[in-house]
Scaffold this motif. Sequence first.
Motif, PDB file in Angstrom:
ATOM      1  N   ASP A  99     -24.277   4.056   9.438  1.00 33.38           N
ATOM      2  CA  ASP A  99     -24.026   5.164   8.515  1.00 33.38           C
ATOM      3  C   ASP A  99     -23.234   4.751   7.283  1.00 33.38           C
ATOM      4  N   GLU A 100     -22.421   3.707   7.405  1.00 26.75           N
ATOM      5  CA  GLU A 100     -21.529   3.349   6.307  1.00 26.75           C
ATOM      6  C   GLU A 100     -22.296   2.770   5.121  1.00 26.75           C
ATOM      7  N   GLN A 101     -22.054   3.339   3.936  1.00 29.30           N
ATOM      8  CA  GLN A 101     -22.531   2.791   2.684  1.00 29.30           C
ATOM      9  C   GLN A 101     -21.321   2.348   1.870  1.00 29.30           C
ATOM     10  N   VAL A 102     -21.465   1.255   1.141  1.00 28.15           N
ATOM     11  CA  VAL A 102     -20.364   0.773   0.320  1.00 28.15           C
ATOM     12  C   VAL A 102     -20.821   0.652  -1.123  1.00 28.15           C
ATOM     13  N   GLU A 103     -19.826   0.591  -1.996  1.00 30.45           N
ATOM     14  CA  GLU A 103     -20.115   0.538  -3.430  1.00 30.45           C
ATOM     15  C   GLU A 103     -20.431  -0.868  -3.902  1.00 30.45           C
ATOM     16  N   ALA A 104     -19.844  -1.868  -3.233  1.00 31.65           N
ATOM     17  CA  ALA A 104     -19.994  -3.233  -3.740  1.00 31.65           C
ATOM     18  C   ALA A 104     -19.944  -4.253  -2.608  1.00 31.65           C
ATOM     19  N   LEU A 105     -20.519  -5.430  -2.908  1.00 36.13           N
ATOM     20  CA  LEU A 105     -20.516  -6.561  -1.982  1.00 36.13           C
ATOM     21  C   LEU A 105     -20.227  -7.823  -2.778  1.00 36.13           C
ATOM     22  N   GLY A 106     -19.220  -8.590  -2.341  1.00 40.29           N
ATOM     23  CA  GLY A 106     -18.888  -9.828  -3.018  1.00 40.29           C
ATOM     24  C   GLY A 106     -19.249 -11.036  -2.188  1.00 40.29           C
ATOM     25  N   ILE A 107     -19.840 -12.056  -2.825  1.00 35.87           N
ATOM     26  CA  ILE A 107     -20.230 -13.275  -2.118  1.00 35.87           C
ATOM     27  C   ILE A 107     -19.718 -14.497  -2.872  1.00 35.87           C
ATOM     28  N   HIS A 108     -19.451 -15.563  -2.116  1.00 31.45           N
ATOM     29  CA  HIS A 108     -19.003 -16.829  -2.710  1.00 31.45           C
ATOM     30  C   HIS A 108     -19.131 -17.926  -1.657  1.00 31.45           C
ATOM     31  N   GLY A 109     -19.528 -19.095  -2.113  1.00 33.88           N
ATOM     32  CA  GLY A 109     -19.604 -20.233  -1.208  1.00 33.88           C
ATOM     33  C   GLY A 109     -20.586 -20.062  -0.072  1.00 33.88           C
ATOM     34  N   GLY A 110     -21.586 -19.223  -0.277  1.00 33.39           N
ATOM     35  CA  GLY A 110     -22.595 -19.001   0.753  1.00 33.39           C
ATOM     36  C   GLY A 110     -22.244 -17.942   1.764  1.00 33.39           C
ATOM     37  N   ASP A 111     -21.027 -17.343   1.632  1.00 32.00           N
ATOM     38  CA  ASP A 111     -20.563 -16.351   2.601  1.00 32.00           C
ATOM     39  C   ASP A 111     -20.239 -15.027   1.925  1.00 32.00           C
ATOM     40  N   VAL A 112     -20.099 -14.006   2.753  1.00 27.12           N
ATOM     41  CA  VAL A 112     -19.623 -12.708   2.285  1.00 27.12           C
ATOM     42  C   VAL A 112     -18.097 -12.781   2.161  1.00 27.12           C
ATOM     43  N   VAL A 113     -17.579 -12.359   1.010  1.00 30.12           N
ATOM     44  CA  VAL A 113     -16.135 -12.317   0.811  1.00 30.12           C
ATOM     45  C   VAL A 113     -15.587 -10.950   1.185  1.00 30.12           C
ATOM     46  N   ALA A 114     -16.227  -9.893   0.710  1.00 34.05           N
ATOM     47  CA  ALA A 114     -15.724  -8.550   0.984  1.00 34.05           C
ATOM     48  C   ALA A 114     -16.796  -7.529   0.663  1.00 34.05           C
ATOM     49  N   SER A 115     -16.660  -6.356   1.273  1.00 31.04           N
ATOM     50  CA  SER A 115     -17.501  -5.206   0.946  1.00 31.04           C
ATOM     51  C   SER A 115     -16.617  -3.977   0.920  1.00 31.04           C
ATOM     52  N   GLY A 116     -17.041  -2.973   0.190  1.00 27.45           N
ATOM     53  CA  GLY A 116     -16.255  -1.741   0.075  1.00 27.45           C
ATOM     54  C   GLY A 116     -16.363  -1.177  -1.319  1.00 27.45           C
ATOM     55  N   THR A 117     -15.278  -0.597  -1.823  1.00 28.77           N
ATOM     56  CA  THR A 117     -15.285  -0.096  -3.188  1.00 28.77           C
ATOM     57  C   THR A 117     -15.317  -1.273  -4.149  1.00 28.77           C
ATOM     58  N   LEU A 118     -15.754  -1.016  -5.360  1.00 28.59           N
ATOM     59  CA  LEU A 118     -15.803  -2.081  -6.357  1.00 28.59           C
ATOM     60  C   LEU A 118     -14.411  -2.628  -6.621  1.00 28.59           C
ATOM     61  N   ASP A 119     -13.420  -1.744  -6.704  1.00 24.79           N
ATOM     62  CA  ASP A 119     -12.055  -2.188  -6.933  1.00 24.79           C
ATOM     63  C   ASP A 119     -11.575  -3.115  -5.813  1.00 24.79           C
ATOM     64  N   HIS A 120     -11.859  -2.725  -4.558  1.00 19.58           N
ATOM     65  CA  HIS A 120     -11.428  -3.531  -3.411  1.00 19.58           C
ATOM     66  C   HIS A 120     -12.071  -4.911  -3.441  1.00 19.58           C
ATOM     67  N   VAL A 121     -13.376  -4.959  -3.699  1.00 22.40           N
ATOM     68  CA  VAL A 121     -14.082  -6.238  -3.703  1.00 22.40           C
ATOM     69  C   VAL A 121     -13.576  -7.128  -4.838  1.00 22.40           C
ATOM     70  N   GLN A 122     -13.339  -6.545  -6.002  1.00 24.77           N
ATOM     71  CA  GLN A 122     -12.819  -7.326  -7.122  1.00 24.77           C
ATOM     72  C   GLN A 122     -11.437  -7.891  -6.801  1.00 24.77           C
ATOM     73  N   GLU A 123     -10.600  -7.102  -6.163  1.00 20.95           N
ATOM     74  CA  GLU A 123      -9.265  -7.564  -5.788  1.00 20.95           C
ATOM     75  C   GLU A 123      -9.350  -8.746  -4.826  1.00 20.95           C
ATOM     76  N   ARG A 124     -10.245  -8.663  -3.841  1.00 18.54           N
ATOM     77  CA  ARG A 124     -10.384  -9.747  -2.867  1.00 18.54           C
ATOM     78  C   ARG A 124     -10.898 -11.027  -3.540  1.00 18.54           C
ATOM     79  N   MET A 125     -11.838 -10.882  -4.433  1.00 19.85           N
ATOM     80  CA  MET A 125     -12.379 -12.047  -5.127  1.00 19.85           C
ATOM     81  C   MET A 125     -11.297 -12.700  -5.990  1.00 19.85           C
ATOM     82  N   LYS A 126     -10.529 -11.882  -6.716  1.00 17.24           N
ATOM     83  CA  LYS A 126      -9.471 -12.415  -7.581  1.00 17.24           C
ATOM     84  C   LYS A 126      -8.373 -13.065  -6.750  1.00 17.24           C
TER      85      LYS A 126
END
Length: 644
Positions: free
Chosen positions: A64-91
């Motif tokens: 059921d869960e939908q998220v706003e954004a998905l971040g990837i790096h180095g062949g792996d998933v870094v984070a999913s969730g709101t765009l703000d959350h994913v950007q924070e994790r990437m930074k």
Amino acid sequence: MGSHGQGQGCTHCGCENPIWNTLRHNVDLKAFAGKVAGLLPEPGSESLIFTGGTIYPLINGNMDEQVEALGIHGGDVVASGTLDHVQERMKAKGIKYKIQSLEKRTLLPGLVEPHAHIVQSCVMSNWRDLGPIDDFTQQLRPLYNWDYLVRLIKDDLPKDNKTWILGHMVDPALMPLIVDKNGQKQLTRFYCDASFDPAQDNIGNLDSIVSKSPLLMMSASMHTVYLNTAATNAVYDHQCKKAPDFKKQYPTAQAFVNATQGVLQEETGVMLAISAIPLIQALDVVNIFKYMKTYFDNASSRGITLLYDAMVDPVSKVILEAYGLTHPRNLRVGYAAACNGVDFSKIEKYKPVTKEAARLFYQGSVKLISDGSNQGLTGYQSRKYCCDATSPYGNFNFVDADDKEPKTLPDTYGKTLKEAVKTGWPLMIHANGDRAIAFTLQAYKEALNGQSGLEKRHRIEHCSMLSNDTLDQMKDLGISPSFLIGHVGYWGYAFEQAIFEERASEMLDLCQDALDRGLRISLHSDCTVTPLGPLRSMEQAVTRKMEGIRDKNGTFVKDAARQPVLNEGQCLTRQQALKAITYDAAWQCHADAFTGSLQDGHFADFVILKDNPLDEKYPASEIRKIVVCETWKGGHKVYDNPDA
């Protein structure tokens, strides 16, 4: 004794290709020697944040869960969730990224094909496709009948009489049904008769198609080959040279023709026919890598990022490994080692699947085959097939002495499963018919000795003809089913009308009943028995439409509204079906720790679709038509649809 040590030597849909079994010993392994494909590096990965569409990460199987954004790096998933959350994790990780717009499309974890056959499918790529299913559309061809086969075979006849005409995927169960004098519906019968009369009805007579060149047609279920007289004579001559005692059983070629009518079944008969074909025609090893590339590219175009080969023998393993030396794989490959007839003491020690091992090629289980194919009339049943079958109950592959139709669990089978369980490997056991499933569960119970099968994720493959009792046993034992759901979509009508009659709606692929008992299920293709296509499997599980019904003109009905439903109570919801081709399929393939969902730290394996298969506004009967726009493996785009 059969080829598996104790059985009748029956052959079985995609799970064991008799052509490959006959010819693989002639493959020059030196030509395929080299390092294992797992040593190759992962393709380059991008650092991206996907947003601007519908994203389902399916973390912990949450549908059921939908998220706003998905971040990837180095062949792996870094984070999913709101765009703000994913950007924070990437930074926070010091990752420089780009934002990638989905343009209102849908992003899902990569689709999982939990049961297919790679080398065994590719080995016949140079044979003529005489099957009823169009691989590109994954639909039944508009008209599949005797005239279609005649046109297809006559379209390109060899210039000489020595060259064999080789065809595969021919399917009597999807030819028009024939009503006998007793009113019973029967499947089309193929035979040879050199004395055919052009003025008579010659439906099924292969000599009426071609009489001078040898013609061999392999059935889609692979338990039968059909030969014209020229091919039958060639098989006889070859066997007499190979085994002079053959003449004691059949003194003349005509005696062999009269006895077989050009129909050779099970492993002994099929291999007899295949061995007579010139090797250069039967096995195109020179082009095997080309065929494999096409196979993998096709899988990527269907959104598949993990493909589990359900039966890998030592030779095909070397070929798969060698392919990876020169052809970067665009999907992950897991496999079950073929273990019928194998000395279990010689099996490699069990190793749990790790993320590193799974980057390209890993073993997750071992495979045993108990019976045959239901549409091929060799699945082992507790009641006779309603239509005529060579073996009225089908065939069981592990029997004691000469008991070809065991009513109780054969000691041979029970002992085999005990030895298999002792290896420590998870088991995949092919069991189609209801009696084969019952035997398998009884043997599992004795072998597990009170332990749950969930720890090893033991499976039953196809698991077609079920009952409340067998489902309850599966729950108690912790055994999960993987359904060849094409049985319902493609063959459901033939099962209901001729092969099983009322038992089809009562017992075939009880997907919802399995879920109601808390079982984790998957949906598979058994390719080439049905085409690769998890979205098509999802559609067939949701709708359970019987596509094999014909209109008055004999063509298959394409209008979904006119296709009857087989046991509506077993229809899955969209969420349940999607889970069965992603999260739970990865679990069955021992891959859920690194793929099957877009959990943080998992492989960045995902697919981008033009439409959302979970959107109830999108017609369920058209899910297979959803366009795969892009497929990504390990953060690297491996498929890009130019028309999407």
